[in-house]
Design a protein around this motif. Structure first.
Motif, PDB file in Angstrom:
ATOM      1  N   GLU B 141      -3.500 -15.528  -7.698  1.00  0.00           N
ATOM      2  CA  GLU B 141      -2.776 -16.443  -6.948  1.00  0.00           C
ATOM      3  C   GLU B 141      -1.119 -16.501  -7.166  1.00  0.00           C
ATOM      4  OE1 GLU B 141      -4.732 -20.068  -8.801  1.00  0.00           O
ATOM      5  OE2 GLU B 141      -3.438 -19.957 -10.518  1.00  0.00           O
ATOM      6  N   ASP B 142      -0.709 -15.792  -8.098  1.00  0.00           N
ATOM      7  CA  ASP B 142       0.803 -15.839  -8.282  1.00  0.00           C
ATOM      8  C   ASP B 142       1.575 -14.645  -7.492  1.00  0.00           C
ATOM      9  OD1 ASP B 142       1.218 -18.057  -9.939  1.00  0.00           O
ATOM     10  OD2 ASP B 142       0.472 -16.868 -11.560  1.00  0.00           O
ATOM     11  N   ILE B 143       0.440 -13.861  -6.852  1.00  0.00           N
ATOM     12  CA  ILE B 143       1.072 -12.869  -6.140  1.00  0.00           C
ATOM     13  C   ILE B 143       1.394 -13.153  -4.606  1.00  0.00           C
ATOM     14  CG2 ILE B 143       0.530 -10.506  -5.326  1.00  0.00           C
ATOM     15  CD1 ILE B 143      -1.174  -9.876  -7.498  1.00  0.00           C
ATOM     16  N   GLU B 144       2.489 -12.863  -4.116  1.00  0.00           N
ATOM     17  CA  GLU B 144       2.919 -13.334  -2.784  1.00  0.00           C
ATOM     18  C   GLU B 144       2.040 -12.743  -1.570  1.00  0.00           C
ATOM     19  OE1 GLU B 144       7.567 -13.132  -2.043  1.00  0.00           O
ATOM     20  OE2 GLU B 144       6.681 -11.862  -0.599  1.00  0.00           O
ATOM     21  N   GLY B 145       1.711 -13.684  -0.983  1.00  0.00           N
ATOM     22  CA  GLY B 145       0.724 -13.593   0.175  1.00  0.00           C
ATOM     23  C   GLY B 145      -0.616 -14.213  -0.176  1.00  0.00           C
ATOM     24  N   TYR B 146      -1.067 -14.535  -1.572  1.00  0.00           N
ATOM     25  CA  TYR B 146      -2.179 -14.986  -1.732  1.00  0.00           C
ATOM     26  C   TYR B 146      -2.419 -16.224  -1.113  1.00  0.00           C
ATOM     27  CZ  TYR B 146      -6.092 -16.951  -4.585  1.00  0.00           C
ATOM     28  OH  TYR B 146      -7.036 -17.534  -4.893  1.00  0.00           O
ATOM     29  N   ASN B 147      -3.990 -16.505  -0.547  1.00  0.00           N
ATOM     30  CA  ASN B 147      -3.928 -17.837  -0.112  1.00  0.00           C
ATOM     31  C   ASN B 147      -5.649 -18.186  -0.467  1.00  0.00           C
ATOM     32  OD1 ASN B 147      -5.173 -19.994   1.800  1.00  0.00           O
ATOM     33  ND2 ASN B 147      -3.650 -19.189   3.382  1.00  0.00           N
ATOM     34  N   ALA B 148      -5.733 -19.370  -0.992  1.00  0.00           N
ATOM     35  CA  ALA B 148      -7.009 -19.672  -1.582  1.00  0.00           C
ATOM     36  C   ALA B 148      -7.801 -20.337  -0.576  1.00  0.00           C
ATOM     37  CB  ALA B 148      -6.892 -20.780  -2.691  1.00  0.00           C
ATOM     38  N   GLU B 149      -7.454 -20.594   0.645  1.00  0.00           N
ATOM     39  CA  GLU B 149      -8.153 -21.235   1.680  1.00  0.00           C
ATOM     40  C   GLU B 149      -8.643 -20.510   3.006  1.00  0.00           C
ATOM     41  OE1 GLU B 149      -6.308 -24.850   1.766  1.00  0.00           O
ATOM     42  OE2 GLU B 149      -7.091 -25.144  -0.194  1.00  0.00           O
ATOM     43  N   SER B 150      -7.959 -19.325   3.043  1.00  0.00           N
ATOM     44  CA  SER B 150      -8.248 -18.660   4.216  1.00  0.00           C
ATOM     45  C   SER B 150      -7.818 -16.932   4.077  1.00  0.00           C
ATOM     46  CB  SER B 150      -7.395 -18.968   5.572  1.00  0.00           C
ATOM     47  OG  SER B 150      -6.208 -18.748   5.287  1.00  0.00           O
ATOM     48  N   ASP B 151      -8.506 -16.157   4.938  1.00  0.00           N
ATOM     49  CA  ASP B 151      -8.124 -14.628   4.410  1.00  0.00           C
ATOM     50  C   ASP B 151      -6.614 -14.504   4.534  1.00  0.00           C
ATOM     51  OD1 ASP B 151     -10.609 -14.280   3.886  1.00  0.00           O
ATOM     52  OD2 ASP B 151     -11.121 -13.006   5.596  1.00  0.00           O
ATOM     53  N   SER B 152      -5.984 -13.878   3.555  1.00  0.00           N
ATOM     54  CA  SER B 152      -4.607 -13.412   3.881  1.00  0.00           C
ATOM     55  C   SER B 152      -4.256 -12.055   2.902  1.00  0.00           C
ATOM     56  CB  SER B 152      -3.749 -14.647   3.425  1.00  0.00           C
ATOM     57  OG  SER B 152      -2.403 -14.165   2.824  1.00  0.00           O
ATOM     58  N   VAL B 153      -3.441 -11.099   3.578  1.00  0.00           N
ATOM     59  CA  VAL B 153      -3.215  -9.973   2.607  1.00  0.00           C
ATOM     60  C   VAL B 153      -2.039 -10.323   1.442  1.00  0.00           C
ATOM     61  CG1 VAL B 153      -2.116  -7.988   2.696  1.00  0.00           C
ATOM     62  CG2 VAL B 153      -3.697  -8.735   4.562  1.00  0.00           C
ATOM     63  N   LEU B 154      -2.246  -9.765   0.337  1.00  0.00           N
ATOM     64  CA  LEU B 154      -1.335 -10.011  -0.777  1.00  0.00           C
ATOM     65  C   LEU B 154      -0.119  -9.014  -0.280  1.00  0.00           C
ATOM     66  CD1 LEU B 154      -3.416  -9.340  -3.889  1.00  0.00           C
ATOM     67  CD2 LEU B 154      -2.708 -11.554  -2.951  1.00  0.00           C
ATOM     68  N   THR B 155       0.972  -9.721   0.690  1.00  0.00           N
ATOM     69  CA  THR B 155       1.981  -9.234   0.845  1.00  0.00           C
ATOM     70  C   THR B 155       3.029  -8.859  -0.303  1.00  0.00           C
ATOM     71  OG1 THR B 155       3.052 -11.190   1.291  1.00  0.00           O
ATOM     72  CG2 THR B 155       2.216 -10.082   3.162  1.00  0.00           C
ATOM     73  N   GLY B 156       2.903  -9.102  -1.385  1.00  0.00           N
ATOM     74  CA  GLY B 156       3.464  -8.802  -2.590  1.00  0.00           C
ATOM     75  C   GLY B 156       3.348  -7.491  -3.103  1.00  0.00           C
ATOM     76  N   LEU B 157       2.322  -6.849  -2.761  1.00  0.00           N
ATOM     77  CA  LEU B 157       2.034  -5.473  -3.363  1.00  0.00           C
ATOM     78  C   LEU B 157       2.474  -4.485  -2.181  1.00  0.00           C
ATOM     79  CD1 LEU B 157      -1.767  -6.055  -4.381  1.00  0.00           C
ATOM     80  CD2 LEU B 157       0.369  -6.356  -5.817  1.00  0.00           C
ATOM     81  N   ALA B 158       3.273  -3.457  -2.833  1.00  0.00           N
ATOM     82  CA  ALA B 158       4.007  -2.560  -2.072  1.00  0.00           C
ATOM     83  C   ALA B 158       3.863  -1.163  -2.630  1.00  0.00           C
ATOM     84  CB  ALA B 158       5.344  -2.874  -1.481  1.00  0.00           C
ATOM     85  N   LYS B 159       3.403  -0.141  -2.152  1.00  0.00           N
ATOM     86  CA  LYS B 159       3.265   1.173  -2.537  1.00  0.00           C
ATOM     87  C   LYS B 159       4.550   1.898  -2.314  1.00  0.00           C
ATOM     88  CE  LYS B 159       0.661   5.295  -2.003  1.00  0.00           C
ATOM     89  NZ  LYS B 159      -0.543   5.835  -1.211  1.00  0.00           N
ATOM     90  N   VAL B 160       5.107   2.418  -3.484  1.00  0.00           N
ATOM     91  CA  VAL B 160       6.147   3.218  -3.469  1.00  0.00           C
ATOM     92  C   VAL B 160       5.860   4.841  -3.238  1.00  0.00           C
ATOM     93  CG1 VAL B 160       8.525   3.886  -4.600  1.00  0.00           C
ATOM     94  CG2 VAL B 160       7.460   1.342  -4.897  1.00  0.00           C
ATOM     95  N   ASP B 161       4.773   5.122  -4.218  1.00  0.00           N
ATOM     96  CA  ASP B 161       4.316   6.612  -3.863  1.00  0.00           C
ATOM     97  C   ASP B 161       3.000   6.356  -4.531  1.00  0.00           C
ATOM     98  OD1 ASP B 161       4.822   7.163  -6.798  1.00  0.00           O
ATOM     99  OD2 ASP B 161       6.862   7.520  -6.262  1.00  0.00           O
ATOM    100  N   ASP B 162       2.265   7.590  -4.797  1.00  0.00           N
ATOM    101  CA  ASP B 162       0.904   7.657  -5.548  1.00  0.00           C
ATOM    102  C   ASP B 162       1.213   7.296  -7.040  1.00  0.00           C
ATOM    103  OD1 ASP B 162      -0.366   8.273  -3.192  1.00  0.00           O
ATOM    104  OD2 ASP B 162      -0.658  10.630  -4.044  1.00  0.00           O
ATOM    105  N   GLN B 163       2.050   7.153  -7.364  1.00  0.00           N
ATOM    106  CA  GLN B 163       2.114   6.745  -8.918  1.00  0.00           C
ATOM    107  C   GLN B 163       3.017   5.538  -9.069  1.00  0.00           C
ATOM    108  OE1 GLN B 163      -0.053   9.840  -8.966  1.00  0.00           O
ATOM    109  NE2 GLN B 163       0.221   8.604 -11.043  1.00  0.00           N
ATOM    110  N   THR B 164       3.344   4.863  -8.061  1.00  0.00           N
ATOM    111  CA  THR B 164       4.455   3.485  -8.201  1.00  0.00           C
ATOM    112  C   THR B 164       4.132   2.937  -7.181  1.00  0.00           C
ATOM    113  OG1 THR B 164       6.193   5.257  -8.714  1.00  0.00           O
ATOM    114  CG2 THR B 164       6.622   3.117  -8.750  1.00  0.00           C
TER     115      THR B 164
END
Lengths: 309, 538
Positions: B141-164
């Motif tokens: 719930e603390d990650i950006e984009g979380y929504n407890a009442e409808s479908d929503s992508v966690l926009t706070g998660l961003a891939k930099v590369d395969d290891q980051t």
């Protein structure tokens, strides 16, 4: 005879519908929301609860839930537990274990109970009779969990003769100790039933006639006395078989038997409607079949009993 | 929140089973270099998982014990509850809001798939999505984009590369890295998402152990785990594998321990509280756990708000003789509370300002109650609601007697037949009495005992407590970058709780357990689960 069996089987249909309805209603009427309880002491997000409730049809009125469940059954779908397992798989896994336990217990109590009861009845008032009377009285008055805990501690922990709990695959040797515990109380009942029935039959005219015809005890006791004394015992055994299949919850818990009683108990606690109802329904069907088998057995034991259409 | 349920136990034979919270522990050193048999299988107790073995959907101890051993997250917790990097190479932040996470190279799942940023991002996205109704979704719930009442992508998660990858939170959370060892944050291989139900039956992980074979989970019986040779983290097993046997009752597992049919158990049945230390000698374990027990008095009850409420709450707290109850009723398997958290948590203190209110003082209690009566005279009965299927009657009656004798009021327990019933009444706020509450930490941090329960509007704030000063101190703690400074804030926040007493702290549950003669190096982790990887046998 065939017509009689058919009629009895047809009678099972309304019983089946009635019991599923009643049990489903009782689970439905259990206070509290099982979905909220899934989250323990943590208060869940109401939207998630609503979604889960919808998933298990718990948001529907009772009759709709029941019809959805019954509709599933007729398609061979007994529903899904909260853990996502089809209830039919849980049934298939647990019933054989409990059945095995019940059959072992039933065999033990039948053989031992009838033998001891017969001897006691034939030697009415003698030392053997008095001793068995005392022992059976003690066994009847002990609650099953006391016997179970003592047996587990003495034979499992201290002497190490048996495993304390039932292991992998519930092999027969592991089930013997719990079966003895289960059999012990019924054993006492069967001894007393057989004894009094044997005493009563022994004094009947046809037994005296048999003796006066010059027949030996070896023929009179098994054929004339015992066979005619068995009707109340067989009735009891049938009921007991049902009880063993349904009511071994406590013993199964103590010996950790992965059987019906244990699983059903957990399902009731969790308020898992489909699991509870499916288990109880199968139990009811088994009860009906066992009772039918007993009624048919009467005819073999007592030729005077005949079945009419 | 890990929850644990039992079936038929000795105490439960009359009617009940129990939903018992079982706990955690810490302390003690853990090194051993015995020449043990590295192929020996350790057997232990467990319970049938209530959900498929998917980390984001596992919120009870039965499943958690398995998932924690077959999955490896970014960090794991050592015996003291300190986070150690597991899959993570580093977790860095400058503002406690955006975290950069680097994953160790060459880590694999047991099917050979590499553990990459996607393994984490996809698993978290799956777990957080509303329509997936994962029981642990609130962890995101603390990650950006979380929504407890409808479908929503966690926009706070961003891939930099395969290891980051980077994680952006909606507000500073200094203890976010600490949370990452919890089950909900485990990675999943891509094969999981093709058929999650099948995956949950035969999970493929990256942890110290793996399933012995397909179908190793024998429902209601046991699960067989063997060492995962590819695991390179700090939890390298010192044994050959782990068999977790499912018990329906604590009595059965204790009987098995006594007959050496099981090596380690982490729960002693109530019926053996008096004897287990003599039965097991130095193989008995009894230490405080990360479980806090209390009862909540909602502020909406008459006489329990404002100044009068404060006085009455303090009076009630001082009227309870915690030492005697934990000794007599629980045989020393509970530890009287000294704060609102747990002694196994870093930052715990038994000398927070205001904690005197937890000391038994009948005279002062009476005086405080009289002062409250001067504001508005007391009438009625003080009741504590509890579920009768959980073995709570003993202590509730004892507490009620304390209140009766020391405050001269009518007090009693208010049992409900089932746990579900009490929780439902608490959740929909229809309950009109005080009620039993408990909290088992999800991760070893003070904040976890405070934020989710006492912050204004928090998910488990069952008593609807609200105090802006408390909220401000929590927020201050969350934005600190220094752990010691954050812990100081959380202790100050507890000072406020001691004044307001939204719940009456009772005691910490201990973890009680034991182990057999053939195993050694048995230590219990902060969360009351034995550190199985360290155990040696033979």
């Amino acid at each position: 005879m065939a017509g009689y069996i058919l009629r009895r089987l047809l009678q099972a249909i309304p019983v089946f519908i009635g019991t599923t309805f009643l049990i489903y209603f009782m689970v439905f009427a259990l206070p509290g929301d099982p979905i909220i309880a899934l989250f323990g002491d943590k208060t869940p997000n109401p939207a998630i609860v609503a979604q889960l409730r919808q998933q298990y049809h718990l948001d529907q009125p009772f009759i709709v839930q029941y019809l959805i469940y019954m509709g599933g059954i007729f398609q061979g779908n007994f529903g899904v537990s909260f853990s996502g397992q089809p209830v039919i798989e849980i049934l298939a896994r647990t019933f054989p274990v409990t059945l095995r336990l019940a059959v072992i217990a039933l065999l033990m109590e039948t053989i031992a109970g009838i033998l001891v009861g017969m001897v006691a009845g034939l030697r009415k008032g003698k030392l053997f009779d008095g001793t068995t009377l005392a022992i059976s009285l003690i066994l009847i008055s002990l609650p099953v969990f006391v016997i179970a805990f003592v047996a587990q501690f003495v034979f499992g922990v201290q002497l190490g003769w048996a495993r304390t709990t039932v292991g992998d695959g519930a092999p027969i040797q592991d089930l013997i100790l719990p079966a003895i515990v289960l059999a012990s109380i019924s054993f006492a009942q069967i001894v007393r039933l057989t004894r009094s029935s044997v005493i009563e039959t022994s004094s009947l005219d046809f037994v005296r006639t048999a003796y006066s015809k010059g027949l030996g005890r070896r023929r009179i006791i098994p054929v004339h006395i015992l066979r005619n004394s068995l009707i109340p015992v067989v009735t009891y055994l049938a009921t007991d078989f049902g009880v063993l299949l349904v009511g071994a919850t406590v013993t199964e818990g103590i010996f950790n038997v992965p059987g019906v009683g244990n699983t059903l108990y957990q399902a009731i606690i969790r308020g898992e409607g489909p699991t509870v109802v499916s288990f109880v329904t199968v139990m009811v069907l088994i009860y009906l079949l066992v009772n039918l088998a007993v009624d048919l057995l009467y005819g073999l034991l007592d030729p005077r009993i005949r079945y009419v259409k | 929140m890990r929850i644990k349920r039992y079936g038929v136990g000795f105490a439960a034979l009359a009617v009940a089973s129990a939903l018992v919270l079982t706990g955690c522990s810490g302390g003690g050193a853990s090194t051993s270099t015995t020449s043990a048999n590295t192929t020996a299988i350790i057997s232990t107790n467990g319970s049938e998982p209530q959900n498929p073995l998917i980390p984001t959907n596992t919120n009870e101890t039965g499943g958690g014990k398995i998932t924690d051993n077959i999955f490896a997250g970014l960090v794991y917790y050592d015996e003291k509850g300190a986070p150690q990097n597991d899959m993570a190479d580093s977790i860095t932040t400058t503002d406690s809001t955006t975290f950069t996470i680097k994953i160790k190279p060459n880590e694999k799942f047991t099917n050979g798939e590499a553990v990459t940023s996607d393994s984490f991002i996809n698993a978290w996205q799956y777990g957080a999505l509303f329509s997936h109704t994962q029981l642990n979704s609130y962890f995101f719930e603390d990650i950006e984009g979380y929504n407890a009442e409808s479908d929503s992508v966690l926009t706070g998660l961003a891939k930099v590369d395969d290891q980051t990858f980077t994680v952006k939170l909606t507000s500073p959370q200094s203890d976010f890295p600490l949370r990452l060892g919890y089950t909900a944050f485990m990675p999943l291989p891509s094969v999981a998402f093709t058929d999650l139900a099948a995956f949950g039956e035969n999970p493929i992980g990256n942890g110290p152990y793996k399933l012995a074979s397909t179908g190793a989970w024998q429902h209601n019986v046991k699960i067989d785990l063997v060492v995962n040779p590819d695991y390179t983290g700090g939890r390298k097993p010192q044994n050959g594998g782990l068999t977790i046997k499912f018990y329906a009752s604590a009595d059965a597992q204790y009987a098995d321990l006594q007959s050496n049919a099981v090596d380690v158990i982490d729960q002693i049945p109530d019926s053996a509280y008096q004897t287990y230390t003599t039965d097991l000698g130095d193989r008995a374990v009894n230490q405080p756990a990360a479980i806090f027990q209390s009862f909540t008095i909602p502020g909406r009850l008459p006489h329990f708000s404002g100044e009068e409420g404060q006085l009455r709450r303090q009076a009630i707290s001082e009227a309870i003789d915690r030492d005697t109850i934990t000794k007599v009723i629980f045989e020393g398997t509970r530890t009287p509370a000294a704060d609102f958290t747990s002694p196994v948590i870093d930052g715990w203190s038994d000398s927070i300002a205001g904690s005197d209110v937890l000391k038994y003082n009948a005279d002062d209690a009476k005086a405080l109650w009289a002062k409250a009566d001067a504001i508005s005279p007391w009438s009625g009965t003080f009741q504590i609601a509890y579920n009768a299927d959980g073995g709570h009657q003993g202590w509730v009656d004892a507490v009620a007697n304390n209140l009766k004798n020391n405050l001269g009021i009518d007090a009693s327990g208010a049992p409900s037949p089932t746990f579900a019933q009490v929780r439902t009444a608490i959740t929909d706020r229809t309950i009109q009495t005080a009620f039993r509450t408990g909290w088992q930490a999800d991760y070893p941090g003070l904040f976890n005992f405070l934020g989710p329960i006492y912050a204004t509007g928090a998910g488990s704030n069952d008593g609807d407590y609200s105090n802006p000063a408390f909220d401000a101190l929590l927020a201050k703690g969350s934005s600190e970058t220094d752990t010691a400074a954050a812990n100081k804030d959380y202790q100050d926040a507890q000072s406020i709780l001691f004044k307001d007493l939204p719940v009456i702290p009772l005691w910490y549950s201990n973890v009680t357990g034991g182990y057999g003669t053939s195993v050694s190096n048995v230590h219990f982790g902060w969360n009351s689960v034995p550190l199985y990887y360290e155990i040696t046998k033979g």
